[in-house]
Design an enzyme around this catalytic site. Sequence first.
Site, short mmCIF file in Angstrom:
data_model
loop_
_atom_site.label_atom_id
_atom_site.label_comp_id
_atom_site.label_asym_id
_atom_site.label_seq_id
_atom_site.Cartn_x
_atom_site.Cartn_y
_atom_site.Cartn_z
N TYR A 9 0.95 -1.29 -0.25
CA TYR A 9 -0.09 -0.11 0.10
C TYR A 9 0.73 1.15 0.04
O TYR A 9 1.67 1.35 0.83
CB TYR A 9 -0.87 0.11 1.14
CG TYR A 9 -1.92 -1.04 1.16
CD1 TYR A 9 -2.34 -1.61 -0.03
CD2 TYR A 9 -2.75 -1.19 2.31
CE1 TYR A 9 -3.38 -2.67 0.20
CE2 TYR A 9 -3.75 -2.34 2.36
CZ TYR A 9 -4.03 -2.92 1.16
OH TYR A 9 -4.93 -3.97 1.21
N1 NAP Z 1 -6.76 -8.05 0.40
C1 NAP Z 1 -6.88 -7.43 -0.66
O1 NAP Z 1 -6.44 -7.43 -1.66
C2 NAP Z 1 -7.59 -5.99 -0.46
C3 NAP Z 1 -7.97 -5.23 -1.58
C4 NAP Z 1 -8.34 -4.01 -1.42
C5 NAP Z 1 -8.45 -3.45 -0.07
N2 NAP Z 1 -8.07 -4.00 1.27
C6 NAP Z 1 -8.46 -3.73 2.31
O2 NAP Z 1 -9.64 -3.35 2.61
C7 NAP Z 1 -9.78 -2.03 3.02
C8 NAP Z 1 -10.95 -1.39 2.53
O3 NAP Z 1 -11.06 -1.41 1.27
P1 NAP Z 1 -11.73 -0.23 0.25
O4 NAP Z 1 -10.90 1.07 0.59
O5 NAP Z 1 -11.76 -0.69 -1.29
O6 NAP Z 1 -12.92 -0.08 0.69
P2 NAP Z 1 -14.50 0.47 0.43
O7 NAP Z 1 -15.15 0.93 1.66
O8 NAP Z 1 -15.02 -0.30 -0.53
O9 NAP Z 1 -14.08 1.95 -0.37
C9 NAP Z 1 -13.30 2.91 0.41
C10 NAP Z 1 -13.46 4.23 -0.42
O10 NAP Z 1 -14.88 4.62 -0.64
C11 NAP Z 1 -14.94 6.03 -0.47
N3 NAP Z 1 -15.65 6.30 0.81
C12 NAP Z 1 -15.61 5.51 1.88
N4 NAP Z 1 -16.54 5.78 2.74
C13 NAP Z 1 -17.20 6.87 2.33
C14 NAP Z 1 -18.25 7.96 2.76
N5 NAP Z 1 -18.82 7.83 4.01
N6 NAP Z 1 -18.59 8.94 1.86
C15 NAP Z 1 -18.05 9.01 0.61
N7 NAP Z 1 -17.18 8.11 0.01
C16 NAP Z 1 -16.61 7.16 1.19
C17 NAP Z 1 -13.53 6.60 -0.24
O11 NAP Z 1 -12.96 6.82 -1.75
P3 NAP Z 1 -12.95 8.19 -2.41
O12 NAP Z 1 -13.36 9.12 -1.55
O13 NAP Z 1 -11.59 8.25 -2.85
O14 NAP Z 1 -13.99 7.91 -3.47
C18 NAP Z 1 -12.90 5.38 0.22
O15 NAP Z 1 -11.38 5.32 -0.15
C19 NAP Z 1 -8.56 -1.46 2.55
O16 NAP Z 1 -8.09 -0.01 3.15
C20 NAP Z 1 -7.63 -2.29 2.70
O17 NAP Z 1 -7.11 -2.50 4.00
C21 NAP Z 1 -7.62 -5.54 0.66
#
Ligand code: NAP
Length: 347
Positions: free
Chosen positions: A53
């Site tokens: 990351y």
């Molecule tokens: N194992 C793996 O391969 C893998 C892959 C991906 C992630 N992960 C883990 O899973 C965690 C979560 O994944 P993700 O970041 O993809 O989760 P997600 O909750 O699906 O997306 C998060 C993104 O959505 C937007 N967001 C979140 N809350 C919001 C709100 N209340 N209002 C408006 N926009 C909002 C933001 O993006 P914007 O503001 O930029 O639009 C934020 O960065 C990561 O941090 C990581 O630790 C693991």
Amino acid sequence: MQRNPLGKTEISISSLALGTMTFGAETNKVDSFRQLDIYVDQGGTHIDTADGYAGGKSEEIIGEWISQRGKSHAITIATKGRFSPPEGSAGASRRSLIHSVDASLRRMNVDAFDLYYVHGWDPQTDILETLQTLGDLVDAGKIKQISWSNVSGWQLQKIVALASSHGLPSPVALQAQYNLLERGIELEVLPCCLENNIAVTVWSPLAGGWLTGKYAANERPADHTRLGEDPDRGDGYDYRNTERTYTVLRLLQVIANDHNRPITHPALAWAVSRPGVASVPVGARTVKQLEANLAAADFFLSQEEMSMLTQASALEALPYPYNFLEDPCGMDIWKVLGTRQVRNLAN
Ligand SMILES: NC(=O)c1ccc[n+]([C@@H]2O[C@H](COP(=O)([O-])OP(=O)(O)OC[C@H]3O[C@@H](n4cnc5c(N)ncnc54)[C@H](OP(=O)(O)O)[C@@H]3O)[C@@H](O)[C@H]2O)c1
């Protein structure tokens, strides 16, 4: 915040974890520290990161925060290795993994990881070599529990079988993409986890932002959003810009309005309450987003709302053999619900 058992271990982790993929990328160090402080102040106990990351910056920021604030025993930290480490070579070979774990420990200023994920299957490496290396890292005290991410059902079952027959540590957790728009793991991976008592942790519980309702049909994603900055990131804008997505979003909005909650709360509550799910990492660009998402910790859906969302987001056009029998995954996953989910649904 509710805590759940991490598979067959004695460890419990909070139902909402702190996802830190944005740290050092969309989120600067000051705001990352604020996110960590807020998360811990609100009773969160599980921090999820990976060596890849932001080119190692996410781990470095968490490491600096731990050095300044100290790490309570209640907090568990998970990191991952396999893809694009900041230095050294990618993969799950003995050489790569040992190097990756040592580099992550240095960046994060800790002696051991509570949970270490192999970030994905490595077709170039004999899986037994990977498992033996993980066993050695456990014996060396550098990893407490092993886990995997982004593997298929047969791969996970093979890992479990080999670990068992060779007396090696078996995975206690599996991290996979799982949300109302992406339910592919229900066919093989989730049943495999339930069968082997492997805790599911979820990535992209809001489908990368789609389940906030911020993306609309025929409208270019706004700047300073994940898809506004890169429309091809993750599954990409075009992939999710479908009638099924908007059907789910409309239903989420109705449920959210009924409870006077933001749309993200029923989306997160659905993921938290699915069978086998132990923890859902919430990822946030801003402190405001994190606070809004953590406020979902006390929100649970009724059984009827769970069913409506589950039906509206059902997997479409299943291929054989999943379309052959009434229950596609061959396991009535609701029958194996633990008391935790039943209690949630009753709330
Ligand atoms: N194992 C793996 O391969 C893998 C892959 C991906 C992630 N992960 C883990 O899973 C965690 C979560 O994944 P993700 O970041 O993809 O989760 P997600 O909750 O699906 O997306 C998060 C993104 O959505 C937007 N967001 C979140 N809350 C919001 C709100 N209340 N209002 C408006 N926009 C909002 C933001 O993006 P914007 O503001 O930029 O639009 C934020 O960065 C990561 O941090 C990581 O630790 C693991």
